[in-house]
Write a protein that holds these residues in place. Sequence first.
Motif, PDB file in Angstrom:
ATOM      1  N   LEU A   1       0.719  -1.172  -0.095  1.00 32.11           N
ATOM      2  CA  LEU A   1      -0.042  -0.045   0.019  1.00 32.11           C
ATOM      3  C   LEU A   1       0.919   1.270  -0.080  1.00 32.11           C
ATOM      4  O   LEU A   1       2.131   1.310   0.537  1.00 32.11           O
ATOM      5  N   GLU A   2       0.329   2.172  -0.834  1.00 32.40           N
ATOM      6  CA  GLU A   2       0.998   3.521  -0.524  1.00 32.40           C
ATOM      7  C   GLU A   2      -0.067   4.584  -0.516  1.00 32.40           C
ATOM      8  O   GLU A   2      -1.243   4.349  -1.243  1.00 32.40           O
ATOM      9  N   ALA A   3       0.295   5.728  -0.683  1.00 28.90           N
ATOM     10  CA  ALA A   3      -0.855   6.936  -1.049  1.00 28.90           C
ATOM     11  C   ALA A   3      -0.733   6.832  -2.578  1.00 28.90           C
ATOM     12  O   ALA A   3       0.153   6.923  -3.103  1.00 28.90           O
ATOM     13  N   ALA A   4      -2.302   7.286  -2.740  1.00 29.78           N
ATOM     14  CA  ALA A   4      -2.585   7.577  -4.191  1.00 29.78           C
ATOM     15  C   ALA A   4      -1.620   8.664  -4.616  1.00 29.78           C
ATOM     16  O   ALA A   4      -1.692   9.701  -4.089  1.00 29.78           O
ATOM     17  N   ASN A   5      -1.145   8.644  -5.932  1.00 24.30           N
ATOM     18  CA  ASN A   5      -0.526   9.526  -6.434  1.00 24.30           C
ATOM     19  C   ASN A   5      -1.415  10.328  -7.471  1.00 24.30           C
ATOM     20  O   ASN A   5      -2.590  10.248  -7.535  1.00 24.30           O
ATOM     21  N   GLU A   6      -0.985  11.458  -7.811  1.00 27.12           N
ATOM     22  CA  GLU A   6      -1.731  12.432  -8.727  1.00 27.12           C
ATOM     23  C   GLU A   6      -2.280  11.680 -10.028  1.00 27.12           C
ATOM     24  O   GLU A   6      -3.466  11.939 -10.475  1.00 27.12           O
ATOM     25  N   GLU A   7      -1.632  10.949 -10.461  1.00 29.05           N
ATOM     26  CA  GLU A   7      -2.270  10.112 -11.776  1.00 29.05           C
ATOM     27  C   GLU A   7      -3.323   9.043 -11.190  1.00 29.05           C
ATOM     28  O   GLU A   7      -4.391   8.775 -11.902  1.00 29.05           O
ATOM     29  N   ASP A   8      -3.347   8.439 -10.055  1.00 31.81           N
ATOM     30  CA  ASP A   8      -4.314   7.680  -9.629  1.00 31.81           C
ATOM     31  C   ASP A   8      -5.488   8.604  -9.458  1.00 31.81           C
ATOM     32  O   ASP A   8      -6.602   8.305  -9.680  1.00 31.81           O
ATOM     33  N   LEU A   9      -5.383   9.849  -8.897  1.00 32.79           N
ATOM     34  CA  LEU A   9      -6.553  10.757  -8.724  1.00 32.79           C
ATOM     35  C   LEU A   9      -7.106  11.068  -9.997  1.00 32.79           C
ATOM     36  O   LEU A   9      -8.469  11.419  -9.939  1.00 32.79           O
ATOM     37  N   LYS A  10      -6.254  11.286 -10.857  1.00 31.68           N
ATOM     38  CA  LYS A  10      -6.883  11.930 -12.188  1.00 31.68           C
ATOM     39  C   LYS A  10      -7.663  10.707 -12.846  1.00 31.68           C
ATOM     40  O   LYS A  10      -8.633  11.221 -13.464  1.00 31.68           O
ATOM     41  N   LYS A  11      -7.637   9.583 -12.554  1.00 28.82           N
ATOM     42  CA  LYS A  11      -8.460   8.540 -13.258  1.00 28.82           C
ATOM     43  C   LYS A  11      -9.752   8.423 -12.426  1.00 28.82           C
ATOM     44  O   LYS A  11     -10.749   7.790 -13.040  1.00 28.82           O
ATOM     45  N   GLN A  12      -9.839   8.926 -11.401  1.00 24.64           N
ATOM     46  CA  GLN A  12     -11.410   9.213 -10.766  1.00 24.64           C
ATOM     47  C   GLN A  12     -11.767  10.742 -10.727  1.00 24.64           C
ATOM     48  O   GLN A  12     -11.423  11.430  -9.639  1.00 24.64           O
ATOM     49  N   ALA A  13     -12.614  11.304 -11.509  1.00 22.84           N
ATOM     50  CA  ALA A  13     -13.054  12.440 -11.600  1.00 22.84           C
ATOM     51  C   ALA A  13     -13.655  12.935 -10.547  1.00 22.84           C
ATOM     52  O   ALA A  13     -13.608  14.051 -10.180  1.00 22.84           O
ATOM     53  N   LEU A  14     -14.467  12.122  -9.809  1.00 23.48           N
ATOM     54  CA  LEU A  14     -15.252  12.418  -8.778  1.00 23.48           C
ATOM     55  C   LEU A  14     -14.242  12.783  -7.414  1.00 23.48           C
ATOM     56  O   LEU A  14     -14.734  13.285  -6.079  1.00 23.48           O
ATOM     57  N   LEU A  15     -12.982  12.186  -7.197  1.00 26.96           N
ATOM     58  CA  LEU A  15     -12.342  12.481  -6.127  1.00 26.96           C
ATOM     59  C   LEU A  15     -11.555  13.866  -6.213  1.00 26.96           C
ATOM     60  O   LEU A  15     -10.629  14.038  -7.026  1.00 26.96           O
ATOM     61  N   VAL A  16     -11.989  14.850  -5.503  1.00 31.43           N
ATOM     62  CA  VAL A  16     -11.390  16.216  -5.517  1.00 31.43           C
ATOM     63  C   VAL A  16     -10.403  16.298  -4.597  1.00 31.43           C
ATOM     64  O   VAL A  16     -10.793  16.379  -3.252  1.00 31.43           O
ATOM     65  N   LYS A  17      -9.080  16.424  -4.708  1.00 33.44           N
ATOM     66  CA  LYS A  17      -8.119  16.477  -3.659  1.00 33.44           C
ATOM     67  C   LYS A  17      -8.344  17.552  -2.926  1.00 33.44           C
ATOM     68  O   LYS A  17      -8.541  18.772  -3.014  1.00 33.44           O
TER      69      LYS A  17
END
Length: 603
Positions: free
Chosen positions: A339-355
């Motif tokens: 496990l690791e913290a999700a990176n920017e690329e991971d978050l970009k693939k999920q449009a509903l996740l607003v950092k």
Amino acid sequence: MVLRLSKLFLRTLREDPADAEVASHRLLVRAGYIRRAAPGIYTWLPLGLSVLRRVEQIIREEMAAIGAQEVHFPALLPKEPYEVTNRWTEYGDGIFRLKDRKGNDYLLAPTHEEMFTLLVKDLYSSYKDLPLSIYQIQNKYRDEARPRAGLLRGREFIMKDSYSFDVDDAGLDASYAAHRGAYLKIFERLGLEVIPVAATAGAMGGSKSEEFLHPTEIGEDTFVRSAGGYAANVEAVTTVVPADIDFSNAPAAEVRDTPDTPTIDTLVDAANALVPRSEADGGAWTAADTLKNVVLAATLPTGERQLVVIGVPGDRGVDLKRVEANIGGFLPIGGEITLEAANEEDLKKQALLVKGYIGPGLSLDAPLLGAEAASKLLYLVDPRVVSGSAWVTGANEAGKHVFGLVAGRDFGWDGIIECTEVRAGDEAPDGSGPLETARGIEMGHIFQLGRKYAEALDLKVLDQNGKQVVVTMGSYGVGVTRAVAALAESNHDDKGLIWPRAVAPADVHVVAVGRGEEIFAAAEKLSLELEAAGLEVIYDDRPKVSPGVKFGDAELVGVPTILAVGRGLVDGLVEIKDRRSGEAENVAVDKAVDHVVNAVRNN
């Protein structure tokens, strides 16, 4: 036979090796016990091998005392048994794999559950053959990404692994208790403090598990204990769960503009400015009132990367080791998960996740997360997120947060997971008082495996009624090379090692200090008399080495008693020094052997 330093395969070092991070690594190399062959791989030299064999002998004696019998498996193993249990896949990059000239797959064994199970299946078929406990002391191999700390985390190491085989759970309980008792005796005889702590079974499986941790600041494991006797690895600690709250009169949740509040601290400041609370309503907002939603990326044994969102109180951090230990049941594929913290690329693939503004609800009645969500993100929560608890959390829109979002009314979750950092002062789950935290080295681990491997490999016996039953198993490991390192780590000073007598490479280190022939003749005679009295002797007979170097080497090597023959010989005296206490005394030459023998036998 007396070990003479003039002939012994030994070179001590004045300087610490450049790659040594901890005291045991530095001193075992400097004192000539081990030498680095490759990262995480070490050659054992004569003195080191002597200590290692003494540790093994104590283990063998205590295993024999509970009726366990020794076997020895190869370290090079075929792929097929590990495919049956799925561990060929589950181990991922953690094992060394290789092919023979015919293209057949093999592995260097990280552990031997499958082989023990198949051996018993091959030879035993009746309840009359059980209970059975067998063990081996064998090299193991794991492809550590970052081998470190010398023998404490290497790629090749020696373990004692034993397995019990019983007809039923009652038999397993008895075998487990016998091994647990043997382990406590082993560590007591080694002079190594250990604390048995509750642990998670992890990929091994099974219903019960305990680790034996040696407390030390350099330990990689964090554990907790209470004054009332509770002790557990942090991965195994369970949270004292608050009671559910009646939310029938709770006000509706409200979305508010909270610009520039991507962190918990900025959110708390905004909450106190926008919605100040009176003491009657709970006082000022704190991080504990917020629900932080942490996005993690799980790499499965297949290599697939899956996002997991975990909701935790904002005043708590997520402990990745606790998540790794407890997340297996929520993911579709078992085995070793990183496990690791999700990176920017991971978050970009999920449009509903607003950092910075992630929350469990897209709106009050349409969940963003959870199994029913269109995004299919796995959403887990900390046990403190109980039904009726109200939170300030992200609204899944930049610059907006929700106030008063009620768990169980406004949002749900896919599961509850033990995942947050355990703090000193947290309550012990058994009610035995507040917890304190400490660090430790894992010296042993015991598991009630149950029937996981027996079922996978079809290990059955006929019971008293002639019915086939699946055998129930236990697994019990001790880190042998790790024990040597832990002993060195806890038994040294600024001059060198100080071995406990039970594992020291010799009973006494005789040093001839000076150049006169009479000094060397007396030292030789004492060495032979000490050997004749049944002691193991190292004799520094090097003729052209200065007294300072000889004393320095004696203190570095760490034999618990040093006998120096030098200038006092003209008065009929030799010096005997206790390496542990540092105390030295002059003793008559004709009394020296008896003095040392008594010291060895009495402590």
